[in-house]
Design an enzyme around this catalytic site. Structure first.
Site, short mmCIF file in Angstrom:
data_model
loop_
_atom_site.label_atom_id
_atom_site.label_comp_id
_atom_site.label_asym_id
_atom_site.label_seq_id
_atom_site.Cartn_x
_atom_site.Cartn_y
_atom_site.Cartn_z
N HIS A 1 0.84 -1.25 0.31
CA HIS A 1 0.10 0.03 0.40
C HIS A 1 0.62 1.18 0.08
O HIS A 1 2.26 1.35 0.02
CB HIS A 1 -0.85 0.31 1.38
CG HIS A 1 -2.18 -0.83 1.01
ND1 HIS A 1 -2.76 -1.12 1.98
CD2 HIS A 1 -2.13 -2.11 0.03
CE1 HIS A 1 -3.30 -1.89 2.29
NE2 HIS A 1 -3.10 -3.27 0.99
N GLU B 1 0.97 4.12 2.43
CA GLU B 1 1.42 3.98 3.65
C GLU B 1 2.46 3.15 3.78
O GLU B 1 3.68 3.53 4.60
CB GLU B 1 0.50 4.07 4.46
CG GLU B 1 -0.44 5.54 4.02
CD GLU B 1 -1.78 4.58 3.46
OE1 GLU B 1 -1.59 3.19 2.51
OE2 GLU B 1 -2.78 5.15 3.98
N CYS C 1 -1.64 -0.62 7.29
CA CYS C 1 -1.20 0.81 7.53
C CYS C 1 -1.17 1.18 8.82
O CYS C 1 -0.02 2.18 8.91
CB CYS C 1 -1.05 1.13 6.33
SG CYS C 1 -0.81 0.63 4.01
N CYS D 1 -5.52 1.41 6.02
CA CYS D 1 -5.97 0.26 6.82
C CYS D 1 -5.95 -0.03 8.26
O CYS D 1 -4.25 0.12 8.42
CB CYS D 1 -5.85 -0.66 5.64
SG CYS D 1 -4.52 -1.11 5.24
ZN LIG Z 1 -2.75 0.11 3.84
#
Ligand SMILES: [Zn+2]
Length: 159
Positions: A57, A59, A90, A87
């Protein structure tokens, strides 16, 4: 007179630009930048498809690469700007790196409404149950990010 833009909006514009760039490279529309002392020190976008790494992702990929490349593992003096609320994974990475401040645009609830899932304030849930809580500012340039998420996820399933 040269730069009247609020710094949070300035850095979020860059995170959102990266979210568009991610789509151009075949990935999902999420971008993030890491800022220290008013300067961007690292940037990353979602790369889940191009790297065949569902955990890459914007991040978590940013935090892993930044720490590995700089050997800096305590980010308490740093601010991370993300085009969408991080999420659970992260948000967890932000706990482990002791991130000082998080700023995000669209919320997980915004995203999940677009993709037809049940969203939640996932970053707050993680931070509320962890030993470290970054300062959080939500909703910076939210509409701009929501528009990009809507246009992408109207034609693609969530990975
Ligand atoms: Zn994430």
């Amino acid at each position: 007179m040269t730069n009247e833009m609020n710094p949070d909006e300035k850095f979020m514009k860059e995170a959102i630009r990266l979210s568009r760039q991610a789509v151009e490279k075949g990935n999902e529309p999420f971008g993030a930048v890491l800022v220290k002392d008013g300067e961007i020190v690292y940037a990353n976008e979602n790369q889940i498809y191009s790297l065949s790494d569902p955990t890459f992702h914007a991040e978590s990929g940013l935090l892993r690469r930044f720490c590995a490349e700089t050997q800096i593992t305590d980010l308490s003096g740093y601010t991370l700007y993300s085009s969408c609320e991080p999420c659970f994974m992260c948000s967890g990475a932000m706990v482990w790196t002791k991130l000082g401040r998080l700023v995000y645009a669209a919320s997980d609830i915004d995203l999940c409404e677009i993709i037809g899932e049940q969203g939640c304030n996932c970053s707050r849930i993680v931070f509320d149950h962890s030993g470290h809580r970054p300062d959080v500012t939500a909703g910076v340039l939210r509409e701009e990010s929501v528009d990009i998420l809507k246009s992408y996820f109207s034609g693609h399933a969530k990975g």
